[in-house]
Design a protein around this motif. Structure first.
Motif, PDB file in Angstrom:
ATOM      1  N   ALA A 121      32.272 -43.399 -16.963  1.00 21.92           N
ATOM      2  CA  ALA A 121      32.600 -42.348 -17.937  1.00 21.92           C
ATOM      3  C   ALA A 121      33.060 -41.079 -17.224  1.00 21.92           C
ATOM      4  O   ALA A 121      34.044 -40.439 -17.638  1.00 21.92           O
ATOM      5  CB  ALA A 121      31.391 -42.063 -18.824  1.00 21.92           C
ATOM      6  N   LYS A 122      32.374 -40.720 -16.156  1.00 17.49           N
ATOM      7  CA  LYS A 122      32.737 -39.525 -15.382  1.00 17.49           C
ATOM      8  C   LYS A 122      34.139 -39.669 -14.793  1.00 17.49           C
ATOM      9  O   LYS A 122      34.964 -38.737 -14.892  1.00 17.49           O
ATOM     10  CB  LYS A 122      31.719 -39.313 -14.266  1.00 17.49           C
ATOM     11  CG  LYS A 122      32.058 -38.152 -13.334  1.00 17.49           C
ATOM     12  CD  LYS A 122      31.049 -38.064 -12.183  1.00 17.49           C
ATOM     13  CE  LYS A 122      31.447 -36.982 -11.190  1.00 17.49           C
ATOM     14  NZ  LYS A 122      30.501 -36.936 -10.036  1.00 17.49           N
ATOM     15  N   GLU A 123      34.435 -40.829 -14.212  1.00 19.12           N
ATOM     16  CA  GLU A 123      35.730 -41.007 -13.548  1.00 19.12           C
ATOM     17  C   GLU A 123      36.877 -41.176 -14.542  1.00 19.12           C
ATOM     18  O   GLU A 123      37.998 -40.730 -14.291  1.00 19.12           O
ATOM     19  CB  GLU A 123      35.675 -42.197 -12.585  1.00 19.12           C
ATOM     20  CG  GLU A 123      34.793 -41.965 -11.387  1.00 19.12           C
ATOM     21  CD  GLU A 123      35.168 -40.712 -10.602  1.00 19.12           C
ATOM     22  OE1 GLU A 123      36.368 -40.368 -10.553  1.00 19.12           O
ATOM     23  OE2 GLU A 123      34.266 -40.073 -10.049  1.00 19.12           O
ATOM     24  N   ILE A 124      36.613 -41.822 -15.644  1.00 18.00           N
ATOM     25  CA  ILE A 124      37.648 -41.977 -16.674  1.00 18.00           C
ATOM     26  C   ILE A 124      38.078 -40.609 -17.191  1.00 18.00           C
ATOM     27  O   ILE A 124      39.270 -40.332 -17.364  1.00 18.00           O
ATOM     28  CB  ILE A 124      37.134 -42.881 -17.809  1.00 18.00           C
ATOM     29  CG1 ILE A 124      37.115 -44.345 -17.327  1.00 18.00           C
ATOM     30  CG2 ILE A 124      37.991 -42.749 -19.062  1.00 18.00           C
ATOM     31  CD1 ILE A 124      36.369 -45.284 -18.251  1.00 18.00           C
ATOM     32  N   GLU A 125      37.097 -39.733 -17.396  1.00 17.57           N
ATOM     33  CA  GLU A 125      37.423 -38.380 -17.854  1.00 17.57           C
ATOM     34  C   GLU A 125      38.126 -37.592 -16.753  1.00 17.57           C
ATOM     35  O   GLU A 125      39.134 -36.916 -16.992  1.00 17.57           O
ATOM     36  CB  GLU A 125      36.159 -37.641 -18.290  1.00 17.57           C
ATOM     37  CG  GLU A 125      36.441 -36.241 -18.793  1.00 17.57           C
ATOM     38  CD  GLU A 125      35.180 -35.525 -19.265  1.00 17.57           C
ATOM     39  OE1 GLU A 125      35.317 -34.436 -19.858  1.00 17.57           O
ATOM     40  OE2 GLU A 125      34.070 -36.044 -19.043  1.00 17.57           O
ATOM     41  N   SER A 126      37.613 -37.682 -15.539  1.00 13.70           N
ATOM     42  CA  SER A 126      38.167 -36.909 -14.427  1.00 13.70           C
ATOM     43  C   SER A 126      39.596 -37.328 -14.101  1.00 13.70           C
ATOM     44  O   SER A 126      40.469 -36.487 -13.860  1.00 13.70           O
ATOM     45  CB  SER A 126      37.279 -37.083 -13.190  1.00 13.70           C
ATOM     46  OG  SER A 126      37.855 -36.488 -12.057  1.00 13.70           O
ATOM     47  N   GLN A 127      39.853 -38.641 -14.089  1.00  9.79           N
ATOM     48  CA  GLN A 127      41.161 -39.150 -13.691  1.00  9.79           C
ATOM     49  C   GLN A 127      42.112 -39.333 -14.876  1.00  9.79           C
ATOM     50  O   GLN A 127      43.299 -39.595 -14.673  1.00  9.79           O
ATOM     51  CB  GLN A 127      40.991 -40.491 -12.961  1.00  9.79           C
ATOM     52  CG  GLN A 127      40.178 -40.413 -11.678  1.00  9.79           C
ATOM     53  CD  GLN A 127      40.102 -41.754 -10.958  1.00  9.79           C
ATOM     54  OE1 GLN A 127      41.075 -42.495 -10.902  1.00  9.79           O
ATOM     55  NE2 GLN A 127      38.934 -42.065 -10.395  1.00  9.79           N
ATOM     56  N   ASN A 128      41.576 -39.206 -16.082  1.00  9.52           N
ATOM     57  CA  ASN A 128      42.367 -39.463 -17.290  1.00  9.52           C
ATOM     58  C   ASN A 128      43.078 -40.811 -17.196  1.00  9.52           C
ATOM     59  O   ASN A 128      44.253 -40.955 -17.505  1.00  9.52           O
ATOM     60  CB  ASN A 128      43.380 -38.342 -17.539  1.00  9.52           C
ATOM     61  CG  ASN A 128      43.976 -38.415 -18.941  1.00  9.52           C
ATOM     62  OD1 ASN A 128      43.340 -38.923 -19.873  1.00  9.52           O
ATOM     63  ND2 ASN A 128      45.195 -37.929 -19.092  1.00  9.52           N
ATOM     64  N   LYS A 129      42.316 -41.790 -16.734  1.00  6.81           N
ATOM     65  CA  LYS A 129      42.809 -43.166 -16.609  1.00  6.81           C
ATOM     66  C   LYS A 129      41.830 -44.068 -17.348  1.00  6.81           C
ATOM     67  O   LYS A 129      40.613 -43.895 -17.230  1.00  6.81           O
ATOM     68  CB  LYS A 129      42.920 -43.550 -15.130  1.00  6.81           C
ATOM     69  CG  LYS A 129      43.663 -44.831 -14.857  1.00  6.81           C
ATOM     70  CD  LYS A 129      43.896 -45.006 -13.362  1.00  6.81           C
ATOM     71  CE  LYS A 129      44.701 -46.281 -13.063  1.00  6.81           C
ATOM     72  NZ  LYS A 129      43.921 -47.511 -13.292  1.00  6.81           N
ATOM     73  N   TYR A 164      27.729 -43.148 -23.763  1.00 10.36           N
ATOM     74  CA  TYR A 164      28.643 -42.838 -22.666  1.00 10.36           C
ATOM     75  C   TYR A 164      30.096 -42.656 -23.105  1.00 10.36           C
ATOM     76  O   TYR A 164      30.933 -42.285 -22.291  1.00 10.36           O
ATOM     77  CB  TYR A 164      28.553 -43.937 -21.592  1.00 10.36           C
ATOM     78  CG  TYR A 164      27.161 -44.063 -21.036  1.00 10.36           C
ATOM     79  CD1 TYR A 164      26.672 -43.148 -20.106  1.00 10.36           C
ATOM     80  CD2 TYR A 164      26.309 -45.075 -21.466  1.00 10.36           C
ATOM     81  CE1 TYR A 164      25.383 -43.246 -19.611  1.00 10.36           C
ATOM     82  CE2 TYR A 164      25.013 -45.183 -20.972  1.00 10.36           C
ATOM     83  CZ  TYR A 164      24.553 -44.264 -20.045  1.00 10.36           C
ATOM     84  OH  TYR A 164      23.268 -44.363 -19.563  1.00 10.36           O
ATOM     85  N   GLY A 165      30.377 -42.933 -24.366  1.00 12.80           N
ATOM     86  CA  GLY A 165      31.731 -42.735 -24.868  1.00 12.80           C
ATOM     87  C   GLY A 165      32.757 -43.688 -24.298  1.00 12.80           C
ATOM     88  O   GLY A 165      33.954 -43.380 -24.257  1.00 12.80           O
ATOM     89  N   LEU A 166      32.310 -44.863 -23.869  1.00 16.30           N
ATOM     90  CA  LEU A 166      33.218 -45.837 -23.280  1.00 16.30           C
ATOM     91  C   LEU A 166      33.850 -46.718 -24.357  1.00 16.30           C
ATOM     92  O   LEU A 166      33.187 -47.086 -25.332  1.00 16.30           O
ATOM     93  CB  LEU A 166      32.479 -46.729 -22.284  1.00 16.30           C
ATOM     94  CG  LEU A 166      31.883 -46.043 -21.058  1.00 16.30           C
ATOM     95  CD1 LEU A 166      31.077 -47.042 -20.234  1.00 16.30           C
ATOM     96  CD2 LEU A 166      32.964 -45.393 -20.207  1.00 16.30           C
ATOM     97  N   THR A 167      35.098 -47.063 -24.167  1.00 19.28           N
ATOM     98  CA  THR A 167      35.765 -48.024 -25.035  1.00 19.28           C
ATOM     99  C   THR A 167      35.621 -49.397 -24.401  1.00 19.28           C
ATOM    100  O   THR A 167      36.205 -49.664 -23.345  1.00 19.28           O
ATOM    101  CB  THR A 167      37.250 -47.672 -25.215  1.00 19.28           C
ATOM    102  OG1 THR A 167      37.346 -46.382 -25.826  1.00 19.28           O
ATOM    103  CG2 THR A 167      37.951 -48.701 -26.094  1.00 19.28           C
ATOM    104  N   ILE A 168      34.842 -50.246 -25.024  1.00 25.73           N
ATOM    105  CA  ILE A 168      34.632 -51.595 -24.510  1.00 25.73           C
ATOM    106  C   ILE A 168      35.669 -52.526 -25.125  1.00 25.73           C
ATOM    107  O   ILE A 168      35.805 -52.614 -26.345  1.00 25.73           O
ATOM    108  CB  ILE A 168      33.206 -52.091 -24.809  1.00 25.73           C
ATOM    109  CG1 ILE A 168      32.172 -51.147 -24.170  1.00 25.73           C
ATOM    110  CG2 ILE A 168      33.012 -53.520 -24.308  1.00 25.73           C
ATOM    111  CD1 ILE A 168      32.281 -51.018 -22.669  1.00 25.73           C
ATOM    112  N   SER A 169      36.391 -53.207 -24.246  1.00 25.68           N
ATOM    113  CA  SER A 169      37.473 -54.088 -24.675  1.00 25.68           C
ATOM    114  C   SER A 169      36.982 -55.486 -25.013  1.00 25.68           C
ATOM    115  O   SER A 169      37.523 -56.144 -25.896  1.00 25.68           O
ATOM    116  CB  SER A 169      38.528 -54.174 -23.559  1.00 25.68           C
ATOM    117  OG  SER A 169      39.483 -55.163 -23.843  1.00 25.68           O
TER     118      SER A 169
END
Length: 229
Positions: A121-129, A164-169
């Motif tokens: 979650a931290k890295e997805i937000e930080s990297q916008n990936k 965590y606000g994650l999008t699970i595929s």
């Protein structure tokens, strides 16, 4: 792993790829599914660039790796030379590798504990990936294997989303080697369905046809394409 000590190809990879493609197409016909509904992930772990490039040249564009460091060592040059490559991390992920994993991979199949969720979650937000994320289910509840126990899957998926606000595929599973895989694939599909998940990463070289019959959207095939390591 350096290319010098990476495993050699033991078969004719482009021809083997064509055979696997034909078998996937046949399994899709048998299951009355569109071939386009199944993504073939060519598992290139331990193989060097010179083993992978013939498979790319034959048309394959989706590859799977088990380790972040190995992928980081060999794939940037390949993805620069061959546009349109998608990389999937199919092995265990350590929290301290989340930054590199989010930067390098288009999909991560091994989400299985809160520390990984927090790091991703931290890295997805930080990297916008936003890589595709699969929760790994330990369908056999094997103590030596990563993954969430089936009885804890619903709560874990909800936590991924809500905490965590994650999008699970989707979900991923690796059945026990000494048990028929069909029941494990069916269980994974059942958990996915009740959680509104449409992607199922299941099935390897020996059992991908069974996985396709039971709903797999991603099959992870290594030895049938590259030969034995």
């Amino acid at each position: 792993m350096t290319e010098a000590n990476a495993a050699p190809v033991t078969g004719d990879s482009p021809n083997a790829l064509a055979t696997v493609e034909a078998e996937i197409a046949r399994a899709c016909r048998d299951a009355q599914r569109d071939r386009a509904s199944v993504t073939l992930i060519a598992v290139s772990k331990t193989f060097a660039a010179d083993a992978i490039t013939p498979v790319i040249a034959a048309g394959q564009r989706v590859f799977g790796e088990n380790r972040v460091q190995e992928a980081k060592a060999k794939w940037p040059a390949l993805t620069s030379a061959y546009p349109g490559i998608a990389l999937h991390l199919i092995g265990p992920l350590q929290s301290n590798k989340a930054k590199e994993a989010v930067a390098l991979f288009d999909a991560i199949h091994s989400v299985d504990r809160p520390s990984i969720c927090q790091a991703l979650a931290k890295e997805i937000e930080s990297q916008n990936k936003h890589p595709q994320l699969f929760v790994q289910i330990n369908t056999g509840e094997e103590p030596q294997k990563a993954g969430v126990a089936p009885g804890e899957a619903d709560a874990f998926i909800a936590s991924c989303r809500d905490t965590y606000g994650l999008t699970i595929s989707g979900l991923m599973c690796i059945p026990p080697v000494d048990e028929p895989p069909a029941a494990h694939f069916a269980l994974t599909a059942k958990i996915a369905a009740r959680n509104g998940l449409t992607n199922l990463s299941m099935g390897m070289s020996a059992d991908f046809a069974t996985a396709i019959m039971l709903g797999a959207t991603h099959v992870r095939v290594g030895s049938a394409i590259f030969g034995h390591r």
